[in-house]
Design a protein around this motif. Sequence first.
Motif, mmCIF file in Angstrom:
data_model
loop_
_atom_site.group_PDB
_atom_site.id
_atom_site.type_symbol
_atom_site.label_atom_id
_atom_site.label_comp_id
_atom_site.label_asym_id
_atom_site.label_seq_id
_atom_site.Cartn_x
_atom_site.Cartn_y
_atom_site.Cartn_z
ATOM 1 N N ALA A 90 -7.701 17.177 -33.292
ATOM 2 C CA ALA A 90 -8.644 17.328 -32.176
ATOM 3 C C ALA A 90 -7.912 17.673 -30.886
ATOM 4 O O ALA A 90 -8.362 18.517 -30.105
ATOM 5 C CB ALA A 90 -9.444 16.038 -32.002
ATOM 6 N N VAL A 91 -6.780 17.023 -30.644
ATOM 7 C CA VAL A 91 -5.992 17.302 -29.440
ATOM 8 C C VAL A 91 -5.481 18.742 -29.470
ATOM 9 O O VAL A 91 -5.532 19.462 -28.466
ATOM 10 C CB VAL A 91 -4.823 16.305 -29.315
ATOM 11 N N THR A 92 -4.988 19.171 -30.612
ATOM 12 C CA THR A 92 -4.462 20.532 -30.743
ATOM 13 C C THR A 92 -5.542 21.575 -30.503
ATOM 14 O O THR A 92 -5.302 22.615 -29.870
ATOM 15 C CB THR A 92 -3.858 20.722 -32.143
ATOM 16 N N ALA A 93 -6.746 21.305 -30.988
ATOM 17 C CA ALA A 93 -7.844 22.270 -30.865
ATOM 18 C C ALA A 93 -8.477 22.286 -29.479
ATOM 19 O O ALA A 93 -9.154 23.257 -29.118
ATOM 20 C CB ALA A 93 -8.918 21.970 -31.909
ATOM 21 N N ALA A 94 -8.250 21.241 -28.692
ATOM 22 C CA ALA A 94 -8.869 21.158 -27.364
ATOM 23 C C ALA A 94 -8.245 22.169 -26.408
ATOM 24 O O ALA A 94 -7.094 22.596 -26.599
ATOM 25 C CB ALA A 94 -8.708 19.748 -26.807
ATOM 26 N N PRO A 95 -8.971 22.569 -25.372
ATOM 27 C CA PRO A 95 -8.412 23.487 -24.363
ATOM 28 C C PRO A 95 -7.151 22.917 -23.734
ATOM 29 O O PRO A 95 -6.925 21.700 -23.736
ATOM 30 C CB PRO A 95 -9.544 23.603 -23.334
ATOM 31 N N ASP A 97 -5.937 21.572 -21.234
ATOM 32 C CA ASP A 97 -6.323 20.817 -20.043
ATOM 33 C C ASP A 97 -6.124 19.348 -20.380
ATOM 34 O O ASP A 97 -6.567 18.875 -21.430
ATOM 35 C CB ASP A 97 -7.792 21.103 -19.696
ATOM 36 N N ALA A 98 -5.462 18.620 -19.492
ATOM 37 C CA ALA A 98 -5.106 17.234 -19.788
ATOM 38 C C ALA A 98 -6.324 16.388 -20.115
ATOM 39 O O ALA A 98 -6.342 15.653 -21.115
ATOM 40 C CB ALA A 98 -4.337 16.628 -18.613
ATOM 41 N N ALA A 99 -7.349 16.474 -19.292
ATOM 42 C CA ALA A 99 -8.544 15.662 -19.525
ATOM 43 C C ALA A 99 -9.210 16.021 -20.844
ATOM 44 O O ALA A 99 -9.662 15.137 -21.589
ATOM 45 C CB ALA A 99 -9.526 15.825 -18.365
ATOM 46 N N ALA A 100 -9.272 17.315 -21.144
ATOM 47 C CA ALA A 100 -9.917 17.754 -22.384
ATOM 48 C C ALA A 100 -9.163 17.235 -23.606
ATOM 49 O O ALA A 100 -9.776 16.801 -24.595
ATOM 50 C CB ALA A 100 -10.000 19.272 -22.422
ATOM 51 N N LYS A 101 -7.841 17.287 -23.549
ATOM 52 C CA LYS A 101 -7.052 16.838 -24.688
ATOM 53 C C LYS A 101 -7.126 15.326 -24.861
ATOM 54 O O LYS A 101 -7.262 14.820 -25.986
ATOM 55 C CB LYS A 101 -5.611 17.305 -24.547
ATOM 56 N N VAL A 102 -7.046 14.579 -23.768
ATOM 57 C CA VAL A 102 -7.164 13.124 -23.855
ATOM 58 C C VAL A 102 -8.546 12.745 -24.382
ATOM 59 O O VAL A 102 -8.692 11.888 -25.261
ATOM 60 C CB VAL A 102 -6.912 12.466 -22.484
ATOM 61 N N ARG A 103 -9.564 13.391 -23.864
ATOM 62 C CA ARG A 103 -10.944 13.098 -24.294
ATOM 63 C C ARG A 103 -11.122 13.421 -25.780
ATOM 64 O O ARG A 103 -11.787 12.672 -26.506
ATOM 65 C CB ARG A 103 -11.929 13.900 -23.456
ATOM 66 N N LEU A 106 -9.197 10.636 -27.868
ATOM 67 C CA LEU A 106 -9.883 9.349 -27.802
ATOM 68 C C LEU A 106 -11.256 9.420 -28.457
ATOM 69 O O LEU A 106 -11.681 8.474 -29.128
ATOM 70 C CB LEU A 106 -10.027 8.913 -26.340
ATOM 71 N N GLY A 107 -11.937 10.535 -28.269
ATOM 72 C CA GLY A 107 -13.246 10.683 -28.888
ATOM 73 C C GLY A 107 -13.167 10.617 -30.398
ATOM 74 O O GLY A 107 -14.051 10.043 -31.054
ATOM 75 N N THR A 108 -12.110 11.183 -30.956
ATOM 76 C CA THR A 108 -11.930 11.130 -32.405
ATOM 77 C C THR A 108 -11.665 9.715 -32.878
ATOM 78 O O THR A 108 -12.278 9.231 -33.838
ATOM 79 C CB THR A 108 -10.771 12.046 -32.830
ATOM 80 N N VAL A 109 -10.762 9.022 -32.206
ATOM 81 C CA VAL A 109 -10.434 7.645 -32.590
ATOM 82 C C VAL A 109 -11.659 6.747 -32.490
ATOM 83 O O VAL A 109 -11.997 6.002 -33.419
ATOM 84 C CB VAL A 109 -9.290 7.096 -31.711
ATOM 85 N N ILE A 110 -12.334 6.813 -31.358
ATOM 86 C CA ILE A 110 -13.503 5.958 -31.144
ATOM 87 C C ILE A 110 -14.631 6.340 -32.101
ATOM 88 O O ILE A 110 -15.350 5.473 -32.615
ATOM 89 C CB ILE A 110 -13.955 6.050 -29.676
#
Length: 210
Positions: A90-95, A97-103, A106-110
């Motif tokens: 999910a982090v790799t596929a995100a744009p 952008d720091a916020a996008a990657k963190v989100r 975390l969104g995947t884990v949660i």
Amino acid sequence: MGGMEPSSLRVYGGVDGDHRKAERRVRFLEAGLDLLGAPDADATLSVRGVCKRAGLAARYFYESFADREELTAAVYDQVIDDLATGALAAVTAAPHDAAAKVRAGLGTVIGVVGDDPRRGRLLFSTRAGAVLAERRQRSTLLFAGLLGGQAKDFYGLGDSADLDVLSQFAVGGLAQTLTAWLDGALRIDRDDLVEHCTRIFLAIGAPVRD
């Protein structure tokens, strides 16, 4: 029968013996997760209970696992592997952008622990059998290392004691937050939890990247 090839003897009902063994192992892992992740679960499994849950004889248990502790470790490791693999994807596929990657991470884990409470209880309950306690300590180090590695790659950072401390702090804090959320002590919906945790992760990482 006397002229049958050895390879033919390993096949029954069109399914190869190794494949059937792998299928039985998956059933034991799923049964172990059911039992370890139950709301009233103990920290240890019984071979008899797992076999009953899986609907398989004990002789099949021992073709894949030496004992109940080995199954417990395998169940936990499988959950952690799935969680880490999903979060990294999910982090790799995100744009970029720091916020996008963190989100995304975390969104995947949660999402995983929220969608399957068994996994959440296995990872974050207060039950502390020896196998689970050791595995939880190792998984904390794993996720702290993954978090630190992602931060280094994204920001172009070198090794840093500050980053190591913050990674450990963030992962430990997230684990406690998810424990409270899964137990119902933290009353917040999933999307809001992701957003709160995202802001916190970005805030505590600010001194390292600035």
